[in-house]
Design an enzyme around this catalytic site. Structure first.
Site, PDB file in Angstrom:
ATOM      1  N   ASP A 263       0.874  -1.174   0.000  1.00 37.76           N
ATOM      2  CA  ASP A 263       0.000   0.000   0.000  1.00 37.76           C
ATOM      3  C   ASP A 263       0.910   1.223   0.000  1.00 37.76           C
ATOM      4  OD1 ASP A 263      -3.217   0.420   0.970  1.00 37.76           O
ATOM      5  OD2 ASP A 263      -1.906   2.154   1.133  1.00 37.76           O
ATOM      6  N   ASP A 309      -7.779  -2.518  -5.199  1.00 43.52           N
ATOM      7  CA  ASP A 309      -8.893  -2.069  -4.365  1.00 43.52           C
ATOM      8  C   ASP A 309      -8.712  -0.565  -4.220  1.00 43.52           C
ATOM      9  OD1 ASP A 309     -11.038  -1.919  -2.700  1.00 43.52           O
ATOM     10  OD2 ASP A 309     -10.173  -3.080  -1.067  1.00 43.52           O
ATOM     11  N   CYS A 362     -15.399   0.815  -3.690  1.00 40.15           N
ATOM     12  CA  CYS A 362     -16.633   0.814  -2.895  1.00 40.15           C
ATOM     13  C   CYS A 362     -17.380   2.112  -3.194  1.00 40.15           C
ATOM     14  CB  CYS A 362     -16.354   0.645  -1.408  1.00 40.15           C
ATOM     15  SG  CYS A 362     -15.138   1.783  -0.721  1.00 40.15           S
TER      16      CYS A 362
END
Length: 432
Positions: A263, A309, A362
């Site tokens: 990340d 993601d 999302c």
């Protein structure tokens, strides 16, 4: 505290949020610190009232003809909790710690409680500036879709196949939680939201400590399954964060092959180490970036599957974070789109010939989903979107086709259609 006193406290917290323009969690924490007489049940009940009021902020103000914290709470009690006018009046007695009695105008407004003729942003409780984007996706279903996004979310668990033989075994070990099997994910268990908003302390359950279960929304579980990763593959989870999807991928791969979890914000990776150990995931190598150096540059052109993601506005999680919707600004979307472009381009360099990128957000905004992929495909030759029907069939999730919104490049899950958070998933493949 009495129910009426909790109503007063919720009004006080909402006033603090409005005046100081800060997240609800901060306002609730400060209220609890300054009112130490309030027990854990009181604080949970007050938080539930505050979040429900934020869920219905616009529609409550519409029926009350007023946007004050008091009006918002009163309107929410009628719309969200279904209280009768007399029940609301009983809570507003004006007695010790109770809100002031209802005025004649308030009572009249509550009796009508009519959203007829309300614009979509009011009826659906969302910022009006995103309406054009949402209309692109939902069209005539916009209001029911957004009303579903204003409800409470259940607590979903993912059963870990690395530690437990079947979902039934985990379910049978947790009868006191009242969990049921999720309808779409073969690995999920669902606990319905409670009346007061308090959820069970799942993290203290022996089965959680042993790694049998993880907290993960069913939509997130499905997104991981759609990736189609297989034992023996080389996988990069490029925005791994706390590792929720990394753990799901490791279970799908049965600890065979290699997952590289990284990340660009090293702080977000902090929880992943303990979670991996608890879950028994042994095929994960955590790559922590240092001094903003690329932690996976040695893997370029070698990866079978790159999971992206992506950073996004998080609109699909508004059931869980209702105050976030009112803090969303156009500038936030612009920032996220730039971040999405950067991470997609980085994923392209990692994918081997014939490899794939699984793009997940999302969000329910086309700008962050199909539009982001359109721009990516224009910048990067040699990639093509895989037909979602084929992707779902290969993942054993063909039943999702009839439930999700099919988009140009992927599929959109929503609370209204799938009972999950609002997840978008698309799979791109690099030419061999």
């Amino acid at each position: 505290m009495t129910p009426a006193a909790r109503i007063s406290a919720a009004i006080e917290v909402l006033a603090d949020i409005e005046t100081r323009r800060r997240p609800a969690t901060d306002a609730l924490k400060d209220w609890g610190l300054s009112h130490r007489f309030a027990g854990s049940k009181d604080r949970a009940a007050i938080a539930s009232l505050v979040y429900d009021a934020l869920r219905r902020k616009s529609s409550a103000a519409w029926i009350m003809g007023d946007a004050t914290p008091r009006a918002t709470v009163l309107g929410m009690l009628r719309l969200q909790r279904g209280l009768t006018v007399d029940a609301v009046a009983a809570l507003c007695s004006g007695e010790r710690f109770a809100p002031e009695p209802l005025s004649a105008a308030e009572r009249e407004r509550l009796e009508k409680a009519d959203l007829g003729g309300a614009p979509a942003p009011i009826a659906g409780d969302f910022p009006d500036w995103i309406e054009p984007s949402l209309q692109r996706l939902f069209d005539g279903d916009l209001v029911p879709e957004m009303q579903a996004l204003a409800t409470r979310a259940p607590l979903d668990l993912r059963v870990n196949p690395l530690k437990v033989s079947s979902r039934d075994e985990a379910h049978d070990a947790l009868p006191h939680l009242g969990a049921v099997e999720t309808p779409l994910s073969p690995l999920g268990l669902r606990i319905a939201p409670s009346e007061d908003g308090r959820g069970p302390a799942v993290q203290s359950e022996p089965e959680f400590i042993k790694g049998w279960i993880e907290i993960q929304d069913e939509g997130s579980q499905l997104a991981a399954l759609i990736s189609g990763v297989k034992p023996g593959e080389q996988v990069v989870d490029l925005c791994a964060g706390g590792g929720g999807k990394t753990l799901a991928l490791a279970a799908m791969m049965d600890n065979q092959g290699q997952i590289y979890a990284t990340d660009n914000d090293a702080r977000r990776l902090a929880p992943i180490h303990d979670r991996l150990a608890r879950a028994g995931a042994r095929n994960v190598q955590v790559r922590t970036p240092r001094a903003k150096a690329d932690a996976v540059s040695d893997l370029d052109g070698r990866i079978d599957c790159v999971l992206v993601d992506a950073p996004c506005t998080g609109i699909g999680t508004w059931r869980r974070n209702p105050d976030a919707k009112w803090r969303l600004r156009p500038g936030s979307l612009d920032v996220r789109r730039k971040e999405q472009a950067a991470v997609l381009d980085r994923a392209a360099a990692l994918a081997r010939p014939g490899g794939r990128i699984v793009y997940i957000t999302c969000s329910i905004l086309p700008e962050e989903n199909d539009d982001a992929l359109t721009a990516f495909l224009e910048r990067n030759d040699g990639f093509k979107p895989l037909p979602q029907a084929d992707v779902l069939a290969q993942a054993g999730l063909g039943h999702l086709s009839a439930l999700t919104h099919a988009t140009a490049f992927g599929l959109q899950m929503t609370p209204h259609r799938t009972g999950t958070d609002g997840f978008f998933v698309a799979v791109l493949q690099r030419a061999s």
